[in-house]
Design an enzyme around this catalytic site. Structure first.
Site, PDB file in Angstrom:
ATOM      1  N   LYS A 139      86.261 -17.536  35.713  1.00 64.16           N
ATOM      2  CA  LYS A 139      86.327 -16.618  34.563  1.00 64.16           C
ATOM      3  C   LYS A 139      85.662 -15.280  34.869  1.00 64.16           C
ATOM      4  O   LYS A 139      86.102 -14.251  34.385  1.00 64.16           O
ATOM      5  CB  LYS A 139      85.687 -17.246  33.325  1.00 64.16           C
ATOM      6  CG  LYS A 139      84.181 -17.357  33.417  1.00 64.16           C
ATOM      7  CD  LYS A 139      83.578 -17.904  32.131  1.00 64.16           C
ATOM      8  CE  LYS A 139      82.085 -17.991  32.272  1.00 64.16           C
ATOM      9  NZ  LYS A 139      81.504 -19.208  31.705  1.00 64.16           N
TER      10      LYS A 139
ATOM     11  N   ARG B 156      74.770 -24.858  22.714  1.00 62.46           N
ATOM     12  CA  ARG B 156      76.107 -24.308  22.612  1.00 62.46           C
ATOM     13  C   ARG B 156      76.995 -25.532  22.372  1.00 62.46           C
ATOM     14  O   ARG B 156      76.755 -26.232  21.407  1.00 62.46           O
ATOM     15  CB  ARG B 156      76.474 -23.474  23.858  1.00 62.46           C
ATOM     16  CG  ARG B 156      77.618 -22.494  23.557  1.00 62.46           C
ATOM     17  CD  ARG B 156      77.970 -21.614  24.737  1.00 62.46           C
ATOM     18  NE  ARG B 156      78.566 -22.383  25.836  1.00 62.46           N
ATOM     19  CZ  ARG B 156      78.924 -21.841  27.000  1.00 62.46           C
ATOM     20  NH1 ARG B 156      78.734 -20.548  27.220  1.00 62.46           N
ATOM     21  NH2 ARG B 156      79.464 -22.581  27.949  1.00 62.46           N
TER      22      ARG B 156
HETATM   23  C1  LIG Z   1      80.894 -19.915  32.579  1.00 59.25           C
HETATM   24  C2  LIG Z   1      80.624 -21.359  32.633  1.00 59.25           C
HETATM   25  C3  LIG Z   1      80.105 -21.924  33.803  1.00 59.25           C
HETATM   26  C4  LIG Z   1      79.781 -21.120  35.035  1.00 59.25           C
HETATM   27  O1  LIG Z   1      78.614 -20.387  34.838  1.00 59.25           O
HETATM   28  P1  LIG Z   1      77.962 -19.520  36.018  1.00 59.25           P
HETATM   29  O2  LIG Z   1      76.669 -19.096  35.456  1.00 59.25           O
HETATM   30  O3  LIG Z   1      78.901 -18.388  36.272  1.00 59.25           O
HETATM   31  O4  LIG Z   1      77.833 -20.386  37.207  1.00 59.25           O
HETATM   32  C5  LIG Z   1      79.892 -23.289  33.819  1.00 59.25           C
HETATM   33  N1  LIG Z   1      80.162 -24.054  32.754  1.00 59.25           N
HETATM   34  C6  LIG Z   1      80.663 -23.545  31.609  1.00 59.25           C
HETATM   35  C7  LIG Z   1      80.950 -24.459  30.467  1.00 59.25           C
HETATM   36  C8  LIG Z   1      80.921 -22.183  31.509  1.00 59.25           C
HETATM   37  O5  LIG Z   1      81.417 -21.677  30.373  1.00 59.25           O
END
Ligand SMILES: *Cc1c(COP(=O)(O)O)cnc(C)c1O
Length: 330
Positions: free
Chosen positions: A5, A100
């Site tokens: 993402k 969350r």
């Molecule tokens: C964005 C996201 C991640 C990855 O997070 P980073 O800090 O970029 O490694 C992992 N799990 C979920 C649920 C996310 O939304």
């Protein structure tokens, strides 16, 4: 799992992740998953944001696995999967304090008991998220709790939980210090891969580059001007009131990028200038003693918010070095 993402589901980056051995790619946007699939990326695709009921059909089409916390959503996924004649795999997210997404541990038994009656879906794992909303760290205790929960659920139900996914880039310290990672066999990593840091203190990870992504923006105006706005003062473009210190005249410059392209707070200039602020299409800087003229290109380092905003902006051309992916013109 490689989380895409932060780079807008870029097939160029996805290709590098899979070539380097990542077999699962995870994204919070269905469009990104679809784009990567269409570009021919060979990977298992995971939908990282808990799905909306209204997205069920696209989720089972675009993703092999999704993260879930709601029975009503699982029911919709079940119907959509049955319609397609497939089994959609799900990982249940557990609330472990970051507040969350997540099913409360006390509710998990009942949740699984019901979910197992739904056809068309298979529960393949448990997961938890940390350091996103509440800033809660993924400690040894939290990882142990997730492991215990896994073993209790496997003892109670006819389940084989093959994905125990303990967190994100914030797990780097836990992972590198832990004598054993126990049942935790997956982390979902984005920022650490792209920016070369862990995310609890933004400490560099040895051996990784922190400048793999660079923004280059062009100067469109450079003039000596006062540092203090003059005239009657009302609201600025963001709907707030600006406040400036009078530093006399300064060498000011404007770069052709703004807050609709990038979260400007996340930019670090690579030369000795200072970002004063931004409006939708302009980045205003104090050039100090640096010689800037229209046409000068200025490079910036990025934090994750800046990277994410730039990579998802349709207005910012991306230039990849070392990519073999060909884009159709137009
Ligand atoms: C964005 C996201 C991640 C990855 O997070 P980073 O800090 O970029 O490694 C992992 N799990 C979920 C649920 C996310 O939304």
């Amino acid at each position: 799992m490689g989380v895409t993402k932060g780079v807008g589901g870029s097939p160029e980056i996805a290709e590098i992740l899979t070539a380097k051995g990542m077999h699962t790619l995870a994204d919070t946007k269905l469009k990104n998953l679809q784009d990567m699939r269409r570009a021919g990326i060979q990977a298992e695709f995971l939908f990282l944001r808990t799905p909306a009921v209204s997205e069920a059909e696209i989720v089972v089409e675009a993703a092999d696995i999704s993260m879930n916390t709601e029975l009503s959503v699982l029911k919709s996924l079940s119907v959509a999967a049955l319609n397609r004649g497939i089994i959609h795999r799900v990982i249940l997210m557990i609330e472990m304090g970051d507040l969350r997404e997540g099913i409360l541990p006390a509710d998990l038994s009942e949740f699984i008991g019901y979910a197992l009656s739904l056809k068309g879906i298979a529960i393949v794992g448990l997961g938890a998220n940390f350091a996103c909303f509440g800033g809660v760290k993924p400690s040894n205790e939290k990882m142990q709790e997730l492991e215990d929960l896994t073993e209790r659920m496997e003892a109670e139900f006819p389940l084989t939980l093959s994905y125990i996914t303990g967190g994100n880039s914030g797990n780097y310290r836990w992972f590198s210090a832990a004598a054993s990672t126990g049942r935790i066999n997956s982390l979902r990593i984005g920022e650490s891969i792209y920016l070369g840091c862990e995310t609890l203190e933004r400490e560099e990870i040895p051996g990784l580059f922190t400048d793999a992504f660079t923004l280059v923006a062009e100067v469109i105006e450079a003039k000596r001007k006062p540092s203090l706005p003059y005239g009657e003062i009302g609201q600025n473009a963001a709907g707030g009131y600006s406040s400036f210190q009078d530093q006399g005249e300064m060498n000011r410059a404007i770069l052709a990028i703004g807050s609709q392209d990038v979260i400007a707070d996340g930019l670090t200039p690579m030369i000795d200038i200072e970002i004063l602020g931004s409006s939708s299409d302009h980045l205003i800087v104090n050039a100090k003693e640096t010689k800037l003229v229209p046409g000068t290109e200025v490079s910036f380092g990025l934090n994750y918010s800046a990277l994410l905003s730039l990579m998802t902006s349709a207005y910012i051309p991306k230039k990849y070095f070392h990519s073999t992916i060909m884009h159709q013109p137009g």
